[in-house]
Design a protein around this motif. Sequence first.
Motif, PDB file in Angstrom:
ATOM      1  N   ILE A  80     -24.559   0.097   8.473  1.00 61.52           N
ATOM      2  CA  ILE A  80     -24.588  -0.115   9.929  1.00 61.52           C
ATOM      3  C   ILE A  80     -25.655  -1.006  10.053  1.00 61.52           C
ATOM      4  O   ILE A  80     -25.738  -2.082  10.717  1.00 61.52           O
ATOM      5  CB  ILE A  80     -24.491   1.105  10.759  1.00 61.52           C
ATOM      6  N   LEU A  81     -26.886  -0.539   9.718  1.00 57.52           N
ATOM      7  CA  LEU A  81     -28.273  -1.190   9.962  1.00 57.52           C
ATOM      8  C   LEU A  81     -28.173  -2.555   9.273  1.00 57.52           C
ATOM      9  O   LEU A  81     -28.583  -3.350   9.888  1.00 57.52           O
ATOM     10  CB  LEU A  81     -29.416  -0.407   9.432  1.00 57.52           C
TER      11      LEU A  81
ATOM     12  N   LEU B 173     -30.413  -4.736  12.029  1.00 56.53           N
ATOM     13  CA  LEU B 173     -31.183  -3.770  12.825  1.00 56.53           C
ATOM     14  C   LEU B 173     -32.281  -2.826  11.961  1.00 56.53           C
ATOM     15  O   LEU B 173     -32.101  -2.666  10.936  1.00 56.53           O
ATOM     16  CB  LEU B 173     -30.442  -2.407  13.713  1.00 56.53           C
TER      17      LEU B 173
ATOM     18  N   VAL C 291     -24.836   5.126   7.885  1.00 58.61           N
ATOM     19  CA  VAL C 291     -26.095   4.672   8.728  1.00 58.61           C
ATOM     20  C   VAL C 291     -26.811   3.255   8.019  1.00 58.61           C
ATOM     21  O   VAL C 291     -26.971   2.254   8.715  1.00 58.61           O
ATOM     22  CB  VAL C 291     -27.204   5.833   8.699  1.00 58.61           C
TER      23      VAL C 291
ATOM     24  N   GLU D 132     -17.758   3.455  10.750  1.00 58.10           N
ATOM     25  CA  GLU D 132     -18.820   3.214  11.062  1.00 58.10           C
ATOM     26  C   GLU D 132     -19.152   3.106  12.423  1.00 58.10           C
ATOM     27  O   GLU D 132     -20.136   3.350  12.882  1.00 58.10           O
ATOM     28  CB  GLU D 132     -19.326   1.778  10.315  1.00 58.10           C
TER      29      GLU D 132
ATOM     30  N   HIS E  58     -28.453  -1.279  20.628  1.00 59.90           N
ATOM     31  CA  HIS E  58     -27.325  -2.251  20.433  1.00 59.90           C
ATOM     32  C   HIS E  58     -26.069  -1.742  20.809  1.00 59.90           C
ATOM     33  O   HIS E  58     -25.263  -2.706  21.434  1.00 59.90           O
ATOM     34  CB  HIS E  58     -27.345  -2.600  18.819  1.00 59.90           C
ATOM     35  N   ALA E  59     -25.630  -0.654  20.377  1.00 57.00           N
ATOM     36  CA  ALA E  59     -24.305  -0.058  20.808  1.00 57.00           C
ATOM     37  C   ALA E  59     -24.183  -0.040  22.117  1.00 57.00           C
ATOM     38  O   ALA E  59     -22.981  -0.655  22.671  1.00 57.00           O
ATOM     39  CB  ALA E  59     -24.359   1.440  20.310  1.00 57.00           C
TER      40      ALA E  59
ATOM     41  N   ARG F  20     -32.557   3.630  13.434  1.00 58.18           N
ATOM     42  CA  ARG F  20     -31.416   4.283  14.343  1.00 58.18           C
ATOM     43  C   ARG F  20     -31.709   3.961  15.876  1.00 58.18           C
ATOM     44  O   ARG F  20     -30.588   3.794  16.557  1.00 58.18           O
ATOM     45  CB  ARG F  20     -31.451   5.760  14.045  1.00 58.18           C
TER      46      ARG F  20
ATOM     47  N   LEU G 273     -21.893   5.071  14.688  1.00 53.17           N
ATOM     48  CA  LEU G 273     -22.512   4.555  15.438  1.00 53.17           C
ATOM     49  C   LEU G 273     -22.445   5.117  16.872  1.00 53.17           C
ATOM     50  O   LEU G 273     -23.621   5.351  17.776  1.00 53.17           O
ATOM     51  CB  LEU G 273     -22.409   2.998  15.477  1.00 53.17           C
TER      52      LEU G 273
ATOM     53  N   GLN H 166     -33.043   1.155  17.113  1.00 56.64           N
ATOM     54  CA  GLN H 166     -32.191  -0.043  17.677  1.00 56.64           C
ATOM     55  C   GLN H 166     -30.705  -0.019  17.694  1.00 56.64           C
ATOM     56  O   GLN H 166     -30.015  -0.655  18.344  1.00 56.64           O
ATOM     57  CB  GLN H 166     -32.822  -1.117  16.660  1.00 56.64           C
ATOM     58  N   ALA H 167     -30.133   0.694  16.661  1.00 59.16           N
ATOM     59  CA  ALA H 167     -28.846   0.614  16.515  1.00 59.16           C
ATOM     60  C   ALA H 167     -28.220   1.442  17.935  1.00 59.16           C
ATOM     61  O   ALA H 167     -27.048   0.796  18.297  1.00 59.16           O
ATOM     62  CB  ALA H 167     -28.338   1.516  15.412  1.00 59.16           C
TER      63      ALA H 167
ATOM     64  N   LEU I 139     -25.773  -4.924  11.123  1.00 57.01           N
ATOM     65  CA  LEU I 139     -26.189  -5.429  12.462  1.00 57.01           C
ATOM     66  C   LEU I 139     -27.643  -6.036  12.470  1.00 57.01           C
ATOM     67  O   LEU I 139     -28.152  -6.348  13.642  1.00 57.01           O
ATOM     68  CB  LEU I 139     -26.352  -3.932  13.236  1.00 57.01           C
TER      69      LEU I 139
END
Length: 223
Positions: free
Chosen positions: A196-197, A202, A193, A162, A211-212, A205, A166, A207-208, A200
Amino acid sequence: MTTTRVLIADDQVMVRQGFTVLLNAEPGIEVVGQAVDGVDAVAKVAELTPDVVLMDIRMPGVGGIEATRRITASPAVATRVLVLTTFDLDEYVYEALRAGASGFLLKDASATELAHAVRVVAAGEALLAPNITKRLIAEFSRMSDVSRDPVKGRSGNLTERETEVLSLIAQGLSNAEIAECLVVAEQTVKTHVSRILVKLSLRDRTQAAIHAYETGLVRPSGY
């Protein structure tokens, strides 16, 4: 065919009318309303529940950034915001993305680019063109250098795969491109994906990716 419902928020009448004509001529897209400023945009979103808001950044009173923040503040609101700007280096673009916007588009975009942008954002994809992504990466890296920290507590316990996905999202790759890169099925990427959202907390994508870079979870080479 599912119709994508759009709200246009801009203080200039000609801009609102022009985008309305262009979008209504596109199959599968319908402009359901117009807003003259940020307050009006927030109210119209609550009333009309559009899929996408084309949001001008600079409007009198409550501007596009604050309106975006208010619209995206509630997890229950599914409306996505596509920011409109005159310059691709507009400093406010960064703040708009942080406020929850899913991407941005130049006001001189063609009808085809406009329609594509609306569809991409409505589908939950990130609208970060390659030439823009590099600048965004540089900016987010610069602005978060002082406070950057891996912050394991904010990683949402992502798995190694993941985290890898990301990283590729943060580089602007689509699901299909990530699938090709990792040699897996595109549906597998979509599953990663989604997880991950959720982990986190979120919205999408874009916002991901933010964030990263801001948390230092992903560090771009060269910065």
